[in-house]
Design a protein around this motif. Structure first.
Motif, PDB file in Angstrom:
ATOM      1  N   ARG A 252      -8.135   9.845 -18.235  1.00 19.39           N
ATOM      2  CA  ARG A 252      -7.814   9.298 -19.555  1.00 19.39           C
ATOM      3  C   ARG A 252      -7.425   7.833 -19.439  1.00 19.39           C
ATOM      4  N   LEU A 253      -6.608   7.543 -18.404  1.00 23.33           N
ATOM      5  CA  LEU A 253      -6.193   6.163 -18.206  1.00 23.33           C
ATOM      6  C   LEU A 253      -7.397   5.280 -17.869  1.00 23.33           C
ATOM      7  N   ALA A 254      -8.281   5.773 -16.948  1.00 22.73           N
ATOM      8  CA  ALA A 254      -9.466   4.994 -16.582  1.00 22.73           C
ATOM      9  C   ALA A 254     -10.432   4.889 -17.748  1.00 22.73           C
ATOM     10  N   PHE A 255     -10.522   5.950 -18.559  1.00 20.91           N
ATOM     11  CA  PHE A 255     -11.433   5.956 -19.704  1.00 20.91           C
ATOM     12  C   PHE A 255     -11.113   4.809 -20.649  1.00 20.91           C
ATOM     13  N   HIS A 256      -9.837   4.628 -20.915  1.00 24.00           N
ATOM     14  CA  HIS A 256      -9.452   3.611 -21.905  1.00 24.00           C
ATOM     15  C   HIS A 256      -9.307   2.226 -21.289  1.00 24.00           C
ATOM     16  N   GLN A 257      -9.061   2.142 -19.977  1.00 21.27           N
ATOM     17  CA  GLN A 257      -8.894   0.832 -19.359  1.00 21.27           C
ATOM     18  C   GLN A 257     -10.153   0.350 -18.635  1.00 21.27           C
ATOM     19  N   SER A 258     -11.194   1.183 -18.603  1.00 22.31           N
ATOM     20  CA  SER A 258     -12.414   0.810 -17.891  1.00 22.31           C
ATOM     21  C   SER A 258     -13.098  -0.377 -18.553  1.00 22.31           C
ATOM     22  N   MET A 259     -13.789  -1.181 -17.720  1.00 32.72           N
ATOM     23  CA  MET A 259     -14.571  -2.298 -18.234  1.00 32.72           C
ATOM     24  C   MET A 259     -15.965  -1.846 -18.676  1.00 32.72           C
ATOM     25  N   VAL A 260     -16.295  -0.584 -18.390  1.00 28.71           N
ATOM     26  CA  VAL A 260     -17.577  -0.019 -18.788  1.00 28.71           C
ATOM     27  C   VAL A 260     -17.380   0.792 -20.056  1.00 28.71           C
ATOM     28  N   GLY A 261     -18.283   0.622 -21.001  1.00 30.01           N
ATOM     29  CA  GLY A 261     -18.195   1.378 -22.234  1.00 30.01           C
ATOM     30  C   GLY A 261     -18.455   2.858 -22.003  1.00 30.01           C
ATOM     31  N   MET A 262     -17.583   3.711 -22.623  1.00 38.93           N
ATOM     32  CA  MET A 262     -17.730   5.159 -22.501  1.00 38.93           C
ATOM     33  C   MET A 262     -17.651   5.771 -23.885  1.00 38.93           C
ATOM     34  N   LEU A 263     -18.437   6.827 -24.109  1.00 41.76           N
ATOM     35  CA  LEU A 263     -18.417   7.493 -25.401  1.00 41.76           C
ATOM     36  C   LEU A 263     -18.814   8.938 -25.233  1.00 41.76           C
ATOM     37  N   LYS A 264     -18.364   9.757 -26.194  1.00 39.00           N
ATOM     38  CA  LYS A 264     -18.774  11.147 -26.305  1.00 39.00           C
ATOM     39  C   LYS A 264     -19.285  11.377 -27.716  1.00 39.00           C
TER      40      LYS A 264
END
Length: 804
Positions: A252-264
């Protein structure tokens, strides 16, 4: 902290890495414990079955023993042979068991004898292997050891029964025993039977107790293994759950702080989750992203749909680059990868996608691709892109029946601009010409630069006649314009070769060669012209034929299919010496040989003959390197050098380096340079001659007398040999002025200290005349017909070794 400490700290693995490395070991422990439990259960079952087999076997043993006693008892009283035979048959059972035990106690163990003994003992065939392995493993184990001891003691009694049976049989054979003897035998049998009964019971009891003990022990071990397995499994489960919770939190932390866009997204294409990086890519907040659908942010061309218009989820999972639409309408390129993930509670699946912003890299790749396919100076497409587009045009011509036209354009005054105004002016001239030419083309046509001052134009949907008329209009428009530089004006004159692209065109290379051939003919006819390629045109046919021979020769050089021939040069006075001129033949792929007159003129015409010169010189050096003894046996080896090679510094450097690598060859080498080549490139010829003479080579002036200024140039040239042009020698026998000319050349050579060689000598009469005028050596069919170099040398060696 020292540098070493820092390195150690940085290199230390993280807890997650250590856990991941431990996971295979933990799984292996679980598997090992499970296997141990299964093995213990199997051991319990097999042990129980083995003990049962021994108890059953003891029953057969006991019954057989009692049967033997009863049969002998009857035989002692009545003497019936059937009773004796029955007793002996019964004794085979305990004797077979004893044979099996003894076979198992041997070193090495005799398994075949053991199995045969147990079968003789009346044991079931399916129990034989259990009896064997149980005895081998447990004969010294508690309880079972006692059983074996009782077994051995009982066998002693069995031996007594065997002895008693033999005694009774012998007694009966001598005479009928009296009452007292019969009674004594019966008492012995009764005593043996009385001694065996307790031992049989003790044997069975010991086996049963041993089996019970072993089963209890194995059950205890199984229980311990089960408890250990459960405890370890609980430990692994707890630690795994803890790591999953930690990983989920970290995700969750990496999901929101990642520099790569992520989506579901769900099956309806609605966003269920997105991170801040995707918001930055799309220029939206997280609140706005949750209200979006996949179709709102993914470019329509990059959103795959099926025949019903629904999202094609299978194709959407294919990795690659896709375009995302920002709120302001601009496009961002992302590297897309997606896969299905489960949702808690069994509520179906969602598509989880990664979208890495690669817009800058995509722009850079596009720029690199543009540079790879376009000319840096003019911005036009380059030769590689021209060939690719020609392939596309050929596909439409072969498959669709369309016709196009390729125009090969060569500037007439480019060299003049370069030589008189400099290269900067030449570059500006090319750009100016490209701009003016492009302005004359239709929207669907294209223009490219092949290199230097050569351009290519493709006219779409145009026949050869239409292309000729169109290029005539373009030619006229260009003729009315000029390029100006520092007060000077240069016309945009050019030669154009046109070829039609139809279903008979072979490939892009053939099209370019055909258009180039037509352009070359236009230049030969006076420049600033247009020439169309037609198969029936004799000029184009000749050029095409020459180009084909150039290609054949280049391929033959690459495949080492040029063959060295040689023709002897014979002195007219003095002892015979081995001197020859190296010639070359081309062997095609079918094995046919072609004379140099077939392919060398084409190579010279198109500036490729230096490749042949390089090959021949290298082949001669290899010949001497393979046969060092032949180098001493040759007086002089003549090698021809073309005018192009003489004028090229690269060939001079190549020849020098080659001779340096093969010391000793230069002293036996003579380079033949034609007189016309020397006259056309006097400075280059002098430079080449001096460089070769320094290394020890000799120089021959070939075709001497063919130039009008031969005698004048001869004083400046440090040559060693004069080869008189065969045109003067061939007709000497007919008289005329040729004899006077040859005499004067011979006198000139003698005066200057040069060796003279007459070529094209084809008769003894001519040889006589040449000897009279003082010619030193002759060469021609009258003295030697050219043959392979190795064949010539072998024949000379043979002639030298034969007795006079």
């Amino acid at each position: 902290m020292t540098h070493t400490d820092v390195s150690t700290t940085e290199a230390a693995p993280s807890p997650d890495d250590r856990n991941l490395r431990r996971l295979p070991a933990r799984v292996a422990v679980l598997i090992a414990l499970s296997a141990l439990g299964a093995l213990l259960i199997a051991a319990i079952l097999e042990t129980q079955a083995g003990a049962t087999a021994y108890i059953i076997g003891e029953g057969h043993w006991s019954k057989a023993q009692q049967r033997a006693v009863h049969s002998l008892y009857r035989y002692a009283g009545h003497g019936d042979p059937a009773d004796l035979a029955d007793a002996r048959e019964a004794l085979r059972v305990p004797l077979g068991d004893r044979a099996a035990r003894q076979a198992l106690e041997r070193d090495p163990v005799d398994l075949a004898a053991a199995r045969a003994g147990f079968l003789q003992g009346g044991n079931a065939p399916q129990d034989i292997e259990r009896l064997v392995w149980m005895y081998r493993l447990l004969h010294d184990a508690p309880y079972f050891r006692e059983s074996v001891r009782l077994w051995r003691e009982a066998e002693a009694e069995i031996d007594q029964l065997v002895v008693l049976a033999d005694t009774l049989e012998a007694h009966r054979a001598r005479r009928v025993p009296d009452e007292a003897s019969v009674l004594a035998y019966k008492r012995q049998l009764t005593a043996i039977d009385a001694r065996l009964r307790p031992k049989e019971l003790a044997f069975s009891r010991s086996l049963a107790e041993g089996a019970h003990f072993l089963r209890r022990m194995l059950l205890a071990l199984s229980a311990a293994a089960f408890v250990l397995l459960c405890a370890y499994a609980l430990h692994v489960m707890r630690s795994t759950l803890r790591r999953v919770r930690d990983t989920e939190s970290e995700f969750r932390l990496a999901f929101h702080q990642s520099m790569v866009g992520m989506l579901k997204v769900d099956r309806q294409g609605r966003f269920t989750q997105a991170n801040e990086a995707l918001g930055r890519i799309l220029g939206m907040s997280l609140t706005e992203l949750r209200m979006q659908r996949l179709a709102d942010v993914l470019h329509a061309d990059d959103l795959p749909v099926d025949e019903r218009g629904a999202i094609d989820w299978v194709r959407l999972q294919e990795p690659g680059e896709r375009r995302l639409l920002r709120r302001d309408g601009t496009v961002r390129w992302v590297r897309w990868s997606a896969s299905w993930v489960g949702v808690r509670g069994g509520r179906g699946e969602q598509l989880f996608a990664l979208a890495e912003d690669v817009s800058e890299a995509h722009e850079l790749a596009c720029e690199i691709a543009h540079q790879a396919s376009h000319d840096e100076l003019t911005g036009l497409i380059n030769r590689r892109e021209i060939a690719r587009r020609l392939d596309r045009a050929l596909e439409t011509a072969h498959g669709g029946g369309q016709r196009h036209a390729l125009c090969f354009i060569d500037l007439d005054q480019f060299k003049l601009v370069n030589d008189t105004c400099g290269h900067e002016a030449g570059d500006r001239f090319l750009c100016h010409f490209a701009t003016r030419l492009a302005s004359q083309l239709r929207r669907g046509d294209w223009l490219g630069r092949l290199g230097g001052d050569e351009f290519a134009v493709l006219l779409h949907d145009t026949t050869l006649d239409e292309a000729e008329a169109a290029m005539a209009r373009v030619h006229a428009a260009l003729a009315g314009q000029a390029f100006r530089w520092n007060g000077r004006a240069f016309g945009l004159n050019c030669c154009v070769g046109v070829v039609e692209i139809n279903d008979e065109a072979i490939d892009a290379d053939w099209l370019l060669r055909a258009a180039d051939a037509a352009c070359y003919v236009a230049k030969e006819e006076g420049r600033n012209r247009i020439r169309c390629y037609r198969d029936a045109d004799p000029s184009l046919s000749r050029r095409r034929h020459e180009l084909e021979w150039v290609a054949h020769t280049q391929l033959a050089i690459a495949e080492d299919r040029l063959v060295l021939y040689a023709q002897r040069i014979v002195p007219l006075a003095g002892p015979p010496r081995l001197q020859y001129e190296v010639l070359v033949r081309l062997r095609d792929r079918e094995g046919r040989l072609h004379a140099p007159g077939v392919f060398l003129p084409a190579m010279e015409r198109y500036g490729q003959v230096m490749a042949v010169d390089r090959f021949v010189l290298m082949a001669v050096c290899r010949h001497f390197a393979r046969n060092p003894g032949r180098l001493a046996g040759v007086e002089l080896c003549h090698v021809n050098v073309s005018a192009q090679s003489v004028a090229d510094p690269a060939f001079l450097e190549h020849a020098g380096a080659l001779l340096d690598r093969h010391p000793g060859v230069a002293a036996r080498l003579c380079f033949e340079i034609t007189e016309t080549a020397v006259i056309a490139n006097l400075d280059d010829a002098c430079r080449f001659i001096e460089a070769m003479r320094v290394r020890g080579c000799r120089i021959a002036l070939d075709d001497f007398g063919s130039g009008l200024s031969s005698f004048a140039y001869l004083k400046r040239l440090p040559v060693d040999i004069l080869k008189i042009d065969g045109a003067f020698v061939r007709d000497l026998g007919r008289g005329g002025s040729d004899l006077a000319l040859v005499r004067s050349m011979s006198q000139m050579g003698q005066a200057l200290g040069k060796v003279t060689i007459a070529e094209w000598v084809e008769s003894e009469a001519v040889m006589t005349q040449l000897r009279e005028v003082g010619i030193g050596c002759v060469q021609g069919y009258a003295v030697h017909v050219p043959c392979p170099l190795d064949e010539l040398v072998d024949a000379w060696d043979t002639a030298c070794t034969e007795p006079a």
